[in-house]
Design an enzyme around this catalytic site. Sequence first.
Site, PDB file in Angstrom:
ATOM      1  N   ASP A  78       0.809  -1.225   0.000  1.00  0.00           N
ATOM      2  CA  ASP A  78       0.000   0.000   0.000  1.00  0.00           C
ATOM      3  C   ASP A  78       0.843   1.276   0.000  1.00  0.00           C
ATOM      4  O   ASP A  78       0.305   2.379   0.067  1.00  0.00           O
ATOM      5  CB  ASP A  78      -0.924   0.025   1.231  1.00  0.00           C
ATOM      6  CG  ASP A  78      -2.227  -0.749   1.014  1.00  0.00           C
ATOM      7  OD1 ASP A  78      -2.587  -0.998  -0.165  1.00  0.00           O
ATOM      8  OD2 ASP A  78      -2.884  -1.104   2.012  1.00  0.00           O
ATOM      9  N   ARG A 103       0.214  -1.677   7.617  1.00  0.00           N
ATOM     10  CA  ARG A 103       0.783  -0.454   7.030  1.00  0.00           C
ATOM     11  C   ARG A 103       1.709   0.302   7.981  1.00  0.00           C
ATOM     12  O   ARG A 103       2.329   1.300   7.563  1.00  0.00           O
ATOM     13  CB  ARG A 103      -0.346   0.486   6.546  1.00  0.00           C
ATOM     14  CG  ARG A 103      -1.176  -0.089   5.404  1.00  0.00           C
ATOM     15  CD  ARG A 103      -1.991   1.005   4.686  1.00  0.00           C
ATOM     16  NE  ARG A 103      -1.139   1.930   3.935  1.00  0.00           N
ATOM     17  CZ  ARG A 103      -1.590   2.986   3.274  1.00  0.00           C
ATOM     18  NH1 ARG A 103      -2.880   3.280   3.278  1.00  0.00           N
ATOM     19  NH2 ARG A 103      -0.765   3.780   2.606  1.00  0.00           N
ATOM     20  N   ARG A 148     -10.191   5.949  10.274  1.00  0.00           N
ATOM     21  CA  ARG A 148      -8.738   5.820  10.384  1.00  0.00           C
ATOM     22  C   ARG A 148      -8.159   6.807  11.406  1.00  0.00           C
ATOM     23  O   ARG A 148      -7.852   6.424  12.519  1.00  0.00           O
ATOM     24  CB  ARG A 148      -8.089   5.995   9.013  1.00  0.00           C
ATOM     25  CG  ARG A 148      -8.548   4.968   7.960  1.00  0.00           C
ATOM     26  CD  ARG A 148      -8.066   3.571   8.287  1.00  0.00           C
ATOM     27  NE  ARG A 148      -8.487   2.571   7.337  1.00  0.00           N
ATOM     28  CZ  ARG A 148      -7.828   2.212   6.245  1.00  0.00           C
ATOM     29  NH1 ARG A 148      -6.700   2.796   5.940  1.00  0.00           N
ATOM     30  NH2 ARG A 148      -8.290   1.271   5.451  1.00  0.00           N
ATOM     31  N   HIS A 177     -11.409   7.388   4.089  1.00  0.00           N
ATOM     32  CA  HIS A 177     -10.459   8.500   4.237  1.00  0.00           C
ATOM     33  C   HIS A 177     -11.149   9.768   3.722  1.00  0.00           C
ATOM     34  O   HIS A 177     -11.906   9.698   2.744  1.00  0.00           O
ATOM     35  CB  HIS A 177      -9.212   8.282   3.367  1.00  0.00           C
ATOM     36  CG  HIS A 177      -8.150   7.420   3.974  1.00  0.00           C
ATOM     37  ND1 HIS A 177      -7.479   6.455   3.241  1.00  0.00           N
ATOM     38  CD2 HIS A 177      -7.611   7.392   5.220  1.00  0.00           C
ATOM     39  CE1 HIS A 177      -6.581   5.868   4.021  1.00  0.00           C
ATOM     40  NE2 HIS A 177      -6.643   6.410   5.228  1.00  0.00           N
ATOM     41  N   CYS A 277      -4.906   9.532  -3.564  1.00  0.00           N
ATOM     42  CA  CYS A 277      -4.206   8.621  -2.653  1.00  0.00           C
ATOM     43  C   CYS A 277      -2.755   8.432  -3.085  1.00  0.00           C
ATOM     44  O   CYS A 277      -1.889   8.187  -2.237  1.00  0.00           O
ATOM     45  CB  CYS A 277      -4.875   7.247  -2.633  1.00  0.00           C
ATOM     46  SG  CYS A 277      -6.568   7.267  -2.068  1.00  0.00           S
TER      47      CYS A 277
END
Length: 284
Positions: A78, A103, A148, A177, A277
Amino acid sequence: MTMTEPAASPVQRTPSRKSVLMCRPEHFTVSYRINPWMHPEDPTSTATAVAQWEVLYRTYLDLGFDVQLIDPVEGLPDMVYAANGGFVLDGKAYGASFTYAERQPEGPAYMDWFAAQGYEVHRPVEVNEGEGDFLLVGDVILAGQGFRSASNSHQELASIFGREVVSLQLVNPSFYHLDTAIAVLDDGRGTAPANIAYLPAAFDEPSLEILRERYPDAILVTEEDAAVLGLNSFSDGYNVVIASRAKDFERQLRERGYNPIGVDLSELLLGGGGVKCCTLELRR
Ligand code: ARG
């Protein structure tokens, strides 16, 4: 009168030169599931991801952006979603502290890069996923919570940058997000007033009230466009790089005098990310 009136000319939009950080998806795959878009049982193609990403990279170069690259790390599929690597403003970099273990090593990898480039690095105490949830709009930082970034990170952000931070509650797991639910069209640093586009259904009612009050001229996007991560776009104040499938958003941008540029990042969408992103803005 026989002649037709000329159409009201849209606002004159001026692009500003952006500086961004990207990460080539050399190790991209979907091997775990931390958002509803990810299906580890389905095959992915790293080669396709790289080829699509290259188009985005070229697009930015063609727009005259300064594009910096961070080395991808094996085992961090990611990492291509550079927006999550931190939040950078006024020469300071607030590092990320990821929600999910998969992550977490990305946080230090990005902080090392910021430090090597001479940014004043602020190691995070609170869980936060950088520009995925923090968007600079004018003098204000819009900050997402709900999936998140922790609400405590909003205070941490405010104390580091000394800016007003406006917390917004995300309610739809597909738009986990803030940068999947809001696009910054004008960051208010140029001549045009700050403005955004957003998906109303991604927010709770108090957050919607804030958005309506602060951005009465915002573009509201359709569920259909949001579902291809159409809002996950990057604007320089005139050119807006968007998902090529977000057709109604494209039309609305054109009507407002922006220049939408469509790119296809369908392979990276399998990881739950799009244009924005893959893009972390660097602000000295
Ligand atoms: N698979 C990544 C995750 O779920 C996608 C991150 C998308 N990034 C973003 N800025 N919205 O964390």
